[in-house]
Scaffold this motif. Structure first.
Motif, PDB file in Angstrom:
ATOM      1  N   LEU A 282       0.826  -1.196   0.000  1.00 45.55           N
ATOM      2  CA  LEU A 282       0.000   0.000   0.000  1.00 45.55           C
ATOM      3  C   LEU A 282       0.866   1.254   0.000  1.00 45.55           C
ATOM      4  O   LEU A 282       1.893   1.321   0.681  1.00 45.55           O
ATOM      5  CB  LEU A 282      -0.909   0.014   1.240  1.00 45.55           C
ATOM      6  CG  LEU A 282      -1.744  -1.257   1.469  1.00 45.55           C
ATOM      7  CD1 LEU A 282      -2.598  -1.110   2.713  1.00 45.55           C
ATOM      8  CD2 LEU A 282      -2.622  -1.565   0.262  1.00 45.55           C
ATOM      9  N   HIS A 283       0.444   2.238  -0.778  1.00 44.06           N
ATOM     10  CA  HIS A 283       1.142   3.523  -0.860  1.00 44.06           C
ATOM     11  C   HIS A 283       0.125   4.651  -0.639  1.00 44.06           C
ATOM     12  O   HIS A 283      -1.027   4.543  -1.052  1.00 44.06           O
ATOM     13  CB  HIS A 283       1.822   3.677  -2.222  1.00 44.06           C
ATOM     14  CG  HIS A 283       2.704   2.521  -2.589  1.00 44.06           C
ATOM     15  ND1 HIS A 283       3.964   2.351  -2.069  1.00 44.06           N
ATOM     16  CD2 HIS A 283       2.489   1.452  -3.419  1.00 44.06           C
ATOM     17  CE1 HIS A 283       4.506   1.234  -2.563  1.00 44.06           C
ATOM     18  NE2 HIS A 283       3.618   0.678  -3.391  1.00 44.06           N
ATOM     19  N   ASN A 284       0.575   5.723   0.017  1.00 43.52           N
ATOM     20  CA  ASN A 284      -0.290   6.876   0.341  1.00 43.52           C
ATOM     21  C   ASN A 284      -1.494   6.441   1.181  1.00 43.52           C
ATOM     22  O   ASN A 284      -2.590   6.972   1.030  1.00 43.52           O
ATOM     23  CB  ASN A 284      -0.783   7.572  -0.931  1.00 43.52           C
ATOM     24  CG  ASN A 284       0.346   7.951  -1.861  1.00 43.52           C
ATOM     25  OD1 ASN A 284       1.414   8.378  -1.400  1.00 43.52           O
ATOM     26  ND2 ASN A 284       0.129   7.799  -3.152  1.00 43.52           N
ATOM     27  N   ALA A 285      -1.270   5.461   2.054  1.00 48.54           N
ATOM     28  CA  ALA A 285      -2.368   4.927   2.861  1.00 48.54           C
ATOM     29  C   ALA A 285      -2.431   5.619   4.216  1.00 48.54           C
ATOM     30  O   ALA A 285      -1.412   6.047   4.762  1.00 48.54           O
ATOM     31  CB  ALA A 285      -2.191   3.424   3.056  1.00 48.54           C
ATOM     32  N   GLY A 286      -3.636   5.733   4.741  1.00 54.72           N
ATOM     33  CA  GLY A 286      -3.852   6.315   6.060  1.00 54.72           C
ATOM     34  C   GLY A 286      -4.709   5.399   6.908  1.00 54.72           C
ATOM     35  O   GLY A 286      -5.405   4.524   6.391  1.00 54.72           O
TER      36      GLY A 286
END
Length: 389
Positions: A282-286
């Motif tokens: 996952l990338h740019n995950a919050g």
């Protein structure tokens, strides 16, 4: 506006501090056993044997209204005796006028199968496309069918009614009375109803495991998600999970559009799910504590391995989010005239575990309300100061 729920008291605020993990622990697992299907051709003798003057000449004298029809079996994987019992049940429902075209129903049926009582989804529908050679007269007699999907319980299937309705829409396009089409296209489609409609949420939970918290956060915060290097089924599963976990349908369309625009402009980036390896990267995950707590409820449910349980947990996840939003909106209304209520707002946001998302949602909803907007602005400042500290 969000779906109205009864205003709670301080006990509701305190319950937010407990997190969502306990929601999954209270549910008793439901066994779904084997799954079955049946497809019938439905023919109304009244509509198919009208006279040249348009009169109804198909009804037998003294025949009760609604009983002048026939059901012909086209495909099933039920044992013979059980299929006869199911057909009798469907015929009774049709005779009572309790089945409407295009609207799926769910009930419990008692059949001669190992499970005895089983949940049954059934739907009367018309064929979507007719052969080009169809005459004007035949077009007024569009072929009709009744499909039945059996498995789990009535309560379990009720959770997936919308998914099953969509599954029927695709069936309409491929259905043809030709035997070769029935065997090569329709039969495999009917047999895979459970895998395609009921199991996607379960497969996503098993695929993401602890990373599911990021997917829940993306669904709740309206963050765009881009899926890369995934096969067709996995990509569809992820998109279905995001749709099922979002608050779509619980907020007005205009509010949802504003939220999507606001989240996209703020983040400038989509969350990327890269399925290149055994587990997604996952990338740019919050995430936040609220989503992490509910992730544990899903992971604990994976030990049971029941797809109906995962959907129930997901519905409770959304219900808790709506309760928290409604509580925050109530506190904001009170804070417009009471400074102590403003402090209650702040404590609620601090303890609920999803203050970051809740503030964004109420900010959009209160954009045209000056007093409420001022309260939201103060709360944002409090939350920023707390984060820095």
């Amino acid at each position: 506006m969000l779906a109205a729920l009864p205003d709670g008291d301080e006990r509701e605020m305190e319950s937010s501090e407990e997190g969502g993990g306990g929601a999954g622990d209270e549910r008793r697992p439901e066994r779904h056993g084997s799954t079955y299907h049946s497809l019938y051709g439905y023919r109304s003798r009244r509509s198919s044997r009208r006279g040249a003057d348009g009169g109804d000449c198909g009804a037998a004298p003294g025949s009760p209204p609604g009983r002048d029809f026939s059901l012909s079996l086209l495909d099933t994987n039920l044992p013979g005796e059980a299929e006869t019992e199911l057909r009798s049940f469907i015929a009774k429902r049709l005779a009572k006028g309790a089945v409407f075209e295009g609207m799926g129903n769910v009930a419990t049926v008692d059949l001669s199968i190992p499970e005895c009582k089983v949940g049954c989804y059934y739907c009367l529908f018309q064929q979507e496309s007719l052969p080009e050679t169809a005459t004007l007269e035949s077009e007024t007699n569009v072929p009709e069918y009744v499909v039945c999907f059996l498995g789990g319980s009535e309560k379990g299937l009720e959770l997936f009614r919308l998914e099953l309705d969509k599954y029927i829409q695709s069936l309409k396009l491929s259905l043809d009375l030709e035997q070769k089409t029935l065997e090569t296209s329709v039969n495999p489609y009917l047999r895979s109803w459970f895998e395609n409609s009921i199991c996607p949420i379960q497969r996503v939970v098993q695929l993401f495991q602890e990373k599911l918290a990021f997917l829940l956060h993306a669904a709740l915060s309206y963050t765009p998600v881009e899926v890369k290097n995934a096969d067709e089924r996995t990509e569809k599963d992820i998109n279905r999970f995001l749709a099922a976990a979002s608050l779509q349908g619980l907020v007005q369309e205009g509010t949802m559009t504003s939220l999507c625009i606001a989240m996209t402009e703020e983040q400038h980036k989509s969350m990327v799910v890269d399925c290149i390896g055994a587990q997604p990267q996952l990338h740019n995950a919050g995430s936040n504590r609220f989503c992490e707590d509910w992730m544990h409820a899903f992971v604990n449910g994976a030990e049971v391995g029941n797809p109906f349980l995962f959907r129930q947990i997901l519905e409770n996840f959304k219900l808790k989010a709506i309760q928290d939003i409604n509580n925050l909106k109530r506190f904001i209304r009170q804070a417009e005239m009471n400074h102590y209520a403003l402090f209650k707002c702040y404590m609620f946001l601090k303890n609920c575990g999803s203050g970051d998302i809740l503030l964004k949602i109420v900010k959009v909803e209160h954009a045209e309300m000056p007093e409420a907007r001022n309260v939201v602005t103060v709360l944002e400042e409090f939350m920023r100061e707390t984060a820095v500290a």
